[in-house]
Design a protein around this motif. Sequence first.
Motif, mmCIF file in Angstrom:
data_model
loop_
_atom_site.group_PDB
_atom_site.id
_atom_site.type_symbol
_atom_site.label_atom_id
_atom_site.label_comp_id
_atom_site.label_asym_id
_atom_site.label_seq_id
_atom_site.Cartn_x
_atom_site.Cartn_y
_atom_site.Cartn_z
ATOM 1 N N LEU A 1 -36.299 10.256 0.198
ATOM 2 C CA LEU A 1 -37.093 11.085 -0.707
ATOM 3 C C LEU A 1 -36.233 11.715 -1.789
ATOM 4 C CD1 LEU A 1 -39.326 12.714 2.034
ATOM 5 C CD2 LEU A 1 -40.112 11.146 0.246
ATOM 6 N N ALA A 2 -35.030 12.150 -1.429
ATOM 7 C CA ALA A 2 -34.135 12.745 -2.434
ATOM 8 C C ALA A 2 -33.757 11.719 -3.488
ATOM 9 C CB ALA A 2 -32.890 13.302 -1.747
ATOM 10 N N ARG A 3 -33.459 10.489 -3.070
ATOM 11 C CA ARG A 3 -33.107 9.449 -4.039
ATOM 12 C C ARG A 3 -34.298 9.107 -4.931
ATOM 13 N NH1 ARG A 3 -31.241 3.778 -1.691
ATOM 14 N NH2 ARG A 3 -33.469 3.766 -1.145
ATOM 15 N N PHE A 4 -35.488 9.098 -4.367
ATOM 16 C CA PHE A 4 -36.686 8.815 -5.158
ATOM 17 C C PHE A 4 -36.879 9.873 -6.242
ATOM 18 C CE2 PHE A 4 -41.228 9.509 -5.909
ATOM 19 C CZ PHE A 4 -41.606 8.249 -6.346
ATOM 20 N N ASN A 5 -36.674 11.133 -5.899
ATOM 21 C CA ASN A 5 -36.837 12.203 -6.884
ATOM 22 C C ASN A 5 -35.815 12.101 -8.007
ATOM 23 O OD1 ASN A 5 -38.950 13.239 -5.403
ATOM 24 N ND2 ASN A 5 -37.704 14.754 -4.340
ATOM 25 N N VAL A 6 -34.615 11.628 -7.686
ATOM 26 C CA VAL A 6 -33.572 11.503 -8.700
ATOM 27 C C VAL A 6 -33.834 10.316 -9.613
ATOM 28 C CG1 VAL A 6 -31.123 11.042 -9.058
ATOM 29 C CG2 VAL A 6 -31.838 12.668 -7.306
ATOM 30 N N MET A 7 -34.302 9.200 -9.042
ATOM 31 C CA MET A 7 -34.467 7.968 -9.811
ATOM 32 C C MET A 7 -35.771 7.887 -10.565
ATOM 33 S SD MET A 7 -33.000 5.188 -7.056
ATOM 34 C CE MET A 7 -33.339 3.826 -8.184
ATOM 35 N N ILE A 8 -36.719 8.765 -10.296
ATOM 36 C CA ILE A 8 -38.041 8.631 -10.893
ATOM 37 C C ILE A 8 -38.014 8.818 -12.403
ATOM 38 C CG2 ILE A 8 -38.673 11.079 -10.617
ATOM 39 C CD1 ILE A 8 -41.488 10.107 -9.862
ATOM 40 N N ASP A 9 -37.064 9.599 -12.910
ATOM 41 C CA ASP A 9 -36.973 9.856 -14.352
ATOM 42 C C ASP A 9 -35.834 9.091 -15.007
ATOM 43 O OD1 ASP A 9 -39.121 11.660 -14.281
ATOM 44 O OD2 ASP A 9 -37.803 13.308 -13.697
ATOM 45 N N ASP A 10 -35.411 7.988 -14.422
ATOM 46 C CA ASP A 10 -34.323 7.201 -14.986
ATOM 47 C C ASP A 10 -34.810 6.512 -16.258
ATOM 48 O OD1 ASP A 10 -32.113 5.727 -15.522
ATOM 49 O OD2 ASP A 10 -32.245 4.407 -13.774
ATOM 50 N N PRO A 11 -34.238 6.858 -17.429
ATOM 51 C CA PRO A 11 -34.723 6.244 -18.675
ATOM 52 C C PRO A 11 -34.200 4.840 -18.898
ATOM 53 C CG PRO A 11 -32.931 7.766 -19.155
ATOM 54 C CD PRO A 11 -33.171 7.852 -17.668
ATOM 55 N N ASN A 12 -33.226 4.408 -18.109
ATOM 56 C CA ASN A 12 -32.591 3.118 -18.347
ATOM 57 C C ASN A 12 -33.247 1.971 -17.582
ATOM 58 O OD1 ASN A 12 -30.574 4.314 -19.997
ATOM 59 N ND2 ASN A 12 -29.446 4.942 -18.167
ATOM 60 N N LYS A 13 -34.134 2.260 -16.652
ATOM 61 C CA LYS A 13 -34.726 1.184 -15.876
ATOM 62 C C LYS A 13 -35.798 0.483 -16.704
ATOM 63 C CE LYS A 13 -38.167 4.041 -13.460
ATOM 64 N NZ LYS A 13 -38.627 4.501 -12.121
ATOM 65 N N PRO A 14 -35.923 -0.829 -16.557
ATOM 66 C CA PRO A 14 -36.933 -1.568 -17.330
ATOM 67 C C PRO A 14 -38.342 -1.202 -16.902
ATOM 68 C CG PRO A 14 -35.877 -2.990 -15.710
ATOM 69 C CD PRO A 14 -35.119 -1.694 -15.691
ATOM 70 N N LEU A 15 -39.298 -1.605 -17.734
ATOM 71 C CA LEU A 15 -40.685 -1.247 -17.465
ATOM 72 C C LEU A 15 -41.191 -1.883 -16.175
ATOM 73 C CD1 LEU A 15 -43.245 0.162 -18.485
ATOM 74 C CD2 LEU A 15 -43.802 -1.933 -19.745
ATOM 75 N N TRP A 16 -40.769 -3.118 -15.906
ATOM 76 C CA TRP A 16 -41.259 -3.802 -14.711
ATOM 77 C C TRP A 16 -40.715 -3.202 -13.428
ATOM 78 C CZ3 TRP A 16 -37.137 -5.494 -12.002
ATOM 79 C CH2 TRP A 16 -35.973 -5.833 -12.691
#
Length: 282
Positions: free
Chosen positions: A119-134
Amino acid sequence: MEARRQRFRRIPVRLLLPNMITLLALCAGLTAIRLAFEQKLEWALAAIVFAAALDGIDGRVARMVKGQSKFGAELDSLADFVNFGCAPGLILYLWGLHDLGNVGWIVAMVFAICGALRLARFNVMIDDPNKPLWAGNFFTGIPAPAGALVVMLPIYVDLVGGPKVGSTPALVYTLAIGLLMVSKLPVLSGKRVGKRVDPDVVLPVFVAVVLFFALLIAYPWWVLSIGTVVYLASLPFGWHTYREYQRHDAEAAAAQVAHVDASAAPPLQPPDEHGERPARLN
Protein backbone atom coordinates in the motif's frame (compact mmCIF):
# COMPACT_ATOMS: atom_id res chain seq x y z
CA MET A 1 -14.81 36.18 12.24
CA GLU A 2 -14.41 35.73 8.49
CA ALA A 3 -11.44 33.41 9.03
CA ARG A 4 -13.47 31.40 11.54
CA ARG A 5 -16.34 31.07 9.09
CA GLN A 6 -13.94 29.80 6.44
CA ARG A 7 -12.50 27.30 8.90
CA PHE A 8 -15.88 25.89 9.95
CA ARG A 9 -17.65 26.08 6.62
CA ARG A 10 -20.05 23.30 5.78
CA ILE A 11 -18.77 20.22 3.95
CA PRO A 12 -20.78 18.85 1.00
CA VAL A 13 -22.40 15.49 1.63
CA ARG A 14 -20.84 14.11 -1.56
CA LEU A 15 -17.43 14.37 0.14
CA LEU A 16 -18.67 12.26 3.06
CA LEU A 17 -20.24 9.41 1.11
CA PRO A 18 -16.99 7.72 -0.13
CA ASN A 19 -15.44 7.98 3.34
CA MET A 20 -18.53 6.43 4.92
CA ILE A 21 -18.19 3.47 2.53
CA THR A 22 -14.52 3.14 3.50
CA LEU A 23 -15.40 3.21 7.20
CA LEU A 24 -18.05 0.55 6.63
CA ALA A 25 -15.39 -1.62 4.97
CA LEU A 26 -13.11 -1.03 7.97
CA CYS A 27 -15.89 -2.15 10.30
CA ALA A 28 -16.24 -5.33 8.24
CA GLY A 29 -12.52 -6.03 8.51
CA LEU A 30 -12.45 -5.50 12.27
CA THR A 31 -15.53 -7.68 12.66
CA ALA A 32 -13.78 -10.40 10.65
CA ILE A 33 -10.98 -10.41 13.23
CA ARG A 34 -13.48 -10.79 16.06
CA LEU A 35 -15.30 -13.62 14.26
CA ALA A 36 -12.00 -15.40 13.67
CA PHE A 37 -11.23 -15.30 17.40
CA GLU A 38 -14.68 -16.78 18.01
CA GLN A 39 -13.84 -19.61 15.55
CA LYS A 40 -16.58 -18.49 13.15
CA LEU A 41 -14.33 -18.73 10.11
CA GLU A 42 -17.10 -18.81 7.52
CA TRP A 43 -18.52 -15.51 8.74
CA ALA A 44 -15.03 -14.05 9.05
CA LEU A 45 -14.31 -14.87 5.41
CA ALA A 46 -17.66 -13.42 4.39
CA ALA A 47 -16.76 -10.18 6.18
CA ILE A 48 -13.46 -9.98 4.26
CA VAL A 49 -15.27 -10.54 0.96
CA PHE A 50 -17.75 -7.81 1.91
CA ALA A 51 -14.89 -5.45 2.76
CA ALA A 52 -13.24 -6.19 -0.60
CA ALA A 53 -16.51 -5.43 -2.42
CA LEU A 54 -16.83 -2.10 -0.61
CA ASP A 55 -13.20 -1.28 -1.35
CA GLY A 56 -13.92 -1.81 -5.03
CA ILE A 57 -16.73 0.75 -5.10
CA ASP A 58 -15.61 3.53 -2.75
CA GLY A 59 -13.10 4.94 -5.22
CA ARG A 60 -15.57 4.72 -8.09
CA VAL A 61 -18.24 6.43 -6.01
CA ALA A 62 -15.76 9.19 -5.14
CA ARG A 63 -15.01 9.78 -8.82
CA MET A 64 -18.68 9.69 -9.78
CA VAL A 65 -19.72 12.32 -7.22
CA LYS A 66 -16.41 14.21 -7.53
CA GLY A 67 -15.72 13.60 -3.87
CA GLN A 68 -12.01 12.72 -4.04
CA SER A 69 -9.88 14.09 -1.24
CA LYS A 70 -6.45 13.50 0.22
CA PHE A 71 -8.07 12.60 3.53
CA GLY A 72 -10.14 9.92 1.79
CA ALA A 73 -7.07 8.46 0.08
CA GLU A 74 -5.19 8.18 3.38
CA LEU A 75 -8.21 6.69 5.13
CA ASP A 76 -8.59 4.13 2.35
CA SER A 77 -4.96 3.03 2.72
CA LEU A 78 -5.26 2.62 6.48
CA ALA A 79 -8.50 0.65 6.11
CA ASP A 80 -6.91 -1.59 3.46
CA PHE A 81 -4.01 -2.39 5.77
CA VAL A 82 -6.40 -3.59 8.46
CA ASN A 83 -8.84 -5.35 6.13
CA PHE A 84 -6.41 -6.99 3.72
CA GLY A 85 -3.21 -7.21 5.73
CA CYS A 86 -3.91 -7.74 9.42
CA ALA A 87 -7.27 -9.53 9.17
CA PRO A 88 -6.25 -12.26 6.67
CA GLY A 89 -3.00 -12.88 8.52
CA LEU A 90 -4.82 -13.34 11.83
CA ILE A 91 -7.49 -15.53 10.24
CA LEU A 92 -4.86 -17.82 8.73
CA TYR A 93 -2.97 -17.96 12.01
CA LEU A 94 -6.08 -18.86 14.01
CA TRP A 95 -7.14 -21.37 11.35
CA GLY A 96 -3.98 -23.47 11.13
CA LEU A 97 -0.71 -21.55 11.20
CA HIS A 98 -0.78 -21.54 15.01
CA ASP A 99 0.10 -25.26 14.86
CA LEU A 100 3.60 -24.21 13.79
CA GLY A 101 4.10 -21.98 16.82
CA ASN A 102 6.36 -18.98 16.41
CA VAL A 103 7.11 -19.78 12.76
CA GLY A 104 3.41 -19.63 11.89
CA TRP A 105 3.01 -16.32 13.67
CA ILE A 106 6.06 -14.88 11.88
CA VAL A 107 4.65 -15.82 8.48
CA ALA A 108 1.25 -14.31 9.35
CA MET A 109 3.04 -11.16 10.48
CA VAL A 110 5.17 -11.07 7.31
CA PHE A 111 2.02 -11.23 5.19
CA ALA A 112 0.53 -8.25 7.06
CA ILE A 113 3.79 -6.32 6.65
CA CYS A 114 3.82 -7.12 2.92
CA GLY A 115 0.33 -5.64 2.72
CA ALA A 116 1.54 -2.44 4.40
CA LEU A 117 4.55 -2.17 2.08
CA ARG A 118 2.37 -2.81 -0.95
CA LEU A 119 0.00 0.00 0.00
CA ALA A 120 2.84 2.42 0.77
CA ARG A 121 4.43 1.77 -2.62
CA PHE A 122 1.08 2.24 -4.35
CA ASN A 123 0.62 5.64 -2.70
CA VAL A 124 4.08 6.73 -3.81
CA MET A 125 3.77 5.51 -7.41
CA ILE A 126 0.24 6.73 -8.08
CA ASP A 127 1.42 10.25 -8.98
CA ASP A 128 4.45 9.22 -11.04
CA PRO A 129 4.49 11.62 -14.03
CA ASN A 130 6.99 9.53 -15.98
CA LYS A 131 4.94 6.36 -16.40
CA PRO A 132 3.26 5.87 -19.78
CA LEU A 133 -0.48 6.12 -20.20
CA TRP A 134 -0.93 2.38 -20.70
CA ALA A 135 0.70 1.69 -17.31
CA GLY A 136 -2.66 2.53 -15.74
CA ASN A 137 -3.86 -0.87 -16.94
CA PHE A 138 -1.51 -2.64 -14.55
CA PHE A 139 -0.76 -2.93 -10.85
CA THR A 140 2.76 -3.47 -9.60
CA GLY A 141 2.41 -6.69 -7.64
CA ILE A 142 -0.84 -8.28 -6.53
CA PRO A 143 -3.13 -5.58 -5.06
CA ALA A 144 -4.00 -5.84 -1.38
CA PRO A 145 -7.71 -6.80 -1.74
CA ALA A 146 -6.91 -9.52 -4.27
CA GLY A 147 -4.03 -10.74 -2.13
CA ALA A 148 -6.33 -11.04 0.88
CA LEU A 149 -8.86 -13.11 -1.05
CA VAL A 150 -6.24 -15.25 -2.79
CA VAL A 151 -4.17 -16.02 0.31
CA MET A 152 -7.11 -17.73 2.02
CA LEU A 153 -7.37 -20.46 -0.62
CA PRO A 154 -6.35 -23.19 1.89
CA ILE A 155 -9.37 -22.26 4.02
CA TYR A 156 -11.68 -22.33 0.99
CA VAL A 157 -10.45 -25.82 0.09
CA ASP A 158 -11.02 -26.95 3.66
CA LEU A 159 -14.58 -25.56 3.69
CA VAL A 160 -15.58 -27.25 0.43
CA GLY A 161 -14.52 -30.60 1.86
CA GLY A 162 -11.40 -30.95 -0.25
CA PRO A 163 -8.13 -32.52 0.86
CA LYS A 164 -6.87 -31.16 4.14
CA VAL A 165 -4.18 -28.57 3.57
CA GLY A 166 -1.41 -29.02 6.10
CA SER A 167 0.07 -26.19 8.11
CA THR A 168 3.40 -26.32 6.29
CA PRO A 169 1.95 -26.03 2.74
CA ALA A 170 -0.34 -23.24 3.98
CA LEU A 171 2.69 -21.47 5.46
CA VAL A 172 4.63 -21.67 2.17
CA TYR A 173 1.60 -20.52 0.20
CA THR A 174 0.98 -17.55 2.52
CA LEU A 175 4.59 -16.46 2.25
CA ALA A 176 4.51 -16.76 -1.55
CA ILE A 177 1.39 -14.58 -1.86
CA GLY A 178 2.92 -11.99 0.46
CA LEU A 179 6.04 -11.84 -1.71
CA LEU A 180 3.93 -11.50 -4.86
CA MET A 181 2.23 -8.49 -3.28
CA VAL A 182 5.53 -6.64 -2.85
CA SER A 183 7.05 -7.92 -6.10
CA LYS A 184 7.34 -5.91 -9.31
CA LEU A 185 5.17 -8.37 -11.22
CA PRO A 186 2.80 -6.43 -13.54
CA VAL A 187 -0.78 -7.49 -12.86
CA LEU A 188 -3.76 -6.50 -14.99
CA SER A 189 -5.86 -4.02 -13.05
CA GLY A 190 -9.09 -4.02 -15.04
CA LYS A 191 -9.72 -0.39 -14.11
CA ARG A 192 -10.33 0.63 -17.72
CA VAL A 193 -12.44 -2.39 -18.62
CA GLY A 194 -16.21 -2.11 -18.67
CA LYS A 195 -16.57 1.67 -18.71
CA ARG A 196 -18.68 1.41 -21.86
CA VAL A 197 -21.12 -1.39 -22.65
CA ASP A 198 -22.51 -2.16 -26.08
CA PRO A 199 -26.32 -1.80 -26.03
CA ASP A 200 -26.65 -5.29 -27.51
CA VAL A 201 -24.96 -6.90 -24.49
CA VAL A 202 -26.66 -4.96 -21.70
CA LEU A 203 -29.17 -7.71 -20.92
CA PRO A 204 -26.55 -10.51 -21.03
CA VAL A 205 -24.39 -8.47 -18.66
CA PHE A 206 -27.31 -8.17 -16.23
CA VAL A 207 -27.91 -11.92 -16.43
CA ALA A 208 -24.21 -12.68 -15.90
CA VAL A 209 -23.98 -10.40 -12.85
CA VAL A 210 -27.12 -11.90 -11.28
CA LEU A 211 -25.86 -15.41 -12.00
CA PHE A 212 -22.49 -14.66 -10.44
CA PHE A 213 -23.95 -13.31 -7.22
CA ALA A 214 -26.44 -16.18 -7.06
CA LEU A 215 -23.60 -18.69 -7.33
CA LEU A 216 -21.54 -16.74 -4.81
CA ILE A 217 -24.37 -16.87 -2.28
CA ALA A 218 -25.28 -20.50 -2.96
CA TYR A 219 -21.75 -21.93 -3.34
CA PRO A 220 -19.41 -19.27 -1.88
CA TRP A 221 -16.37 -21.45 -1.22
CA TRP A 222 -16.49 -23.14 -4.60
CA VAL A 223 -16.77 -19.78 -6.36
CA LEU A 224 -13.91 -18.31 -4.33
CA SER A 225 -11.74 -21.39 -4.86
CA ILE A 226 -12.26 -21.41 -8.63
CA GLY A 227 -11.87 -17.64 -8.83
CA THR A 228 -8.59 -17.80 -6.93
CA VAL A 229 -7.18 -20.48 -9.24
CA VAL A 230 -8.26 -18.53 -12.34
CA TYR A 231 -6.72 -15.33 -10.95
CA LEU A 232 -3.39 -17.00 -10.23
CA ALA A 233 -3.41 -18.57 -13.68
CA SER A 234 -3.93 -15.13 -15.27
CA LEU A 235 -0.77 -13.63 -13.74
CA PRO A 236 1.54 -14.82 -16.58
CA PHE A 237 -0.88 -13.31 -19.11
CA GLY A 238 -0.61 -9.92 -17.39
CA TRP A 239 3.18 -10.10 -17.46
CA HIS A 240 3.15 -11.03 -21.16
CA THR A 241 0.80 -8.14 -22.00
CA TYR A 242 3.02 -5.71 -20.09
CA ARG A 243 6.07 -6.89 -22.04
CA GLU A 244 4.19 -6.39 -25.31
CA TYR A 245 3.46 -2.78 -24.37
CA GLN A 246 7.13 -2.25 -23.54
CA ARG A 247 8.20 -3.79 -26.85
CA HIS A 248 5.87 -1.53 -28.82
CA ASP A 249 7.20 1.53 -26.97
CA ALA A 250 10.80 0.49 -27.65
CA GLU A 251 10.05 0.00 -31.36
CA ALA A 252 8.31 3.37 -31.56
CA ALA A 253 11.23 5.10 -29.82
CA ALA A 254 13.74 3.42 -32.15
CA ALA A 255 11.73 4.46 -35.22
CA GLN A 256 11.55 8.03 -33.98
CA VAL A 257 15.31 8.15 -33.38
CA ALA A 258 15.96 6.76 -36.85
CA HIS A 259 13.64 9.37 -38.38
CA VAL A 260 15.41 12.19 -36.53
CA ASP A 261 18.85 10.92 -37.61
CA ALA A 262 17.73 10.67 -41.23
CA SER A 263 16.31 14.19 -41.24
CA ALA A 264 19.45 15.61 -39.59
CA ALA A 265 21.87 14.04 -42.11
CA PRO A 266 23.41 16.60 -44.57
CA PRO A 267 22.23 16.33 -48.20
CA LEU A 268 24.49 14.74 -50.77
CA GLN A 269 26.54 17.17 -52.91
CA PRO A 270 25.93 17.06 -56.67
CA PRO A 271 28.67 15.31 -58.69
CA ASP A 272 31.40 17.38 -60.35
CA GLU A 273 32.26 17.40 -64.04
CA HIS A 274 34.17 14.08 -63.62
CA GLY A 275 31.07 12.36 -62.17
CA GLU A 276 32.48 12.12 -58.64
CA ARG A 277 30.85 13.40 -55.48
CA PRO A 278 32.98 15.41 -53.02
CA ALA A 279 33.66 13.80 -49.68
CA ARG A 280 31.49 14.93 -46.78
CA LEU A 281 33.13 17.14 -44.18
CA ASN A 282 32.72 15.87 -40.64
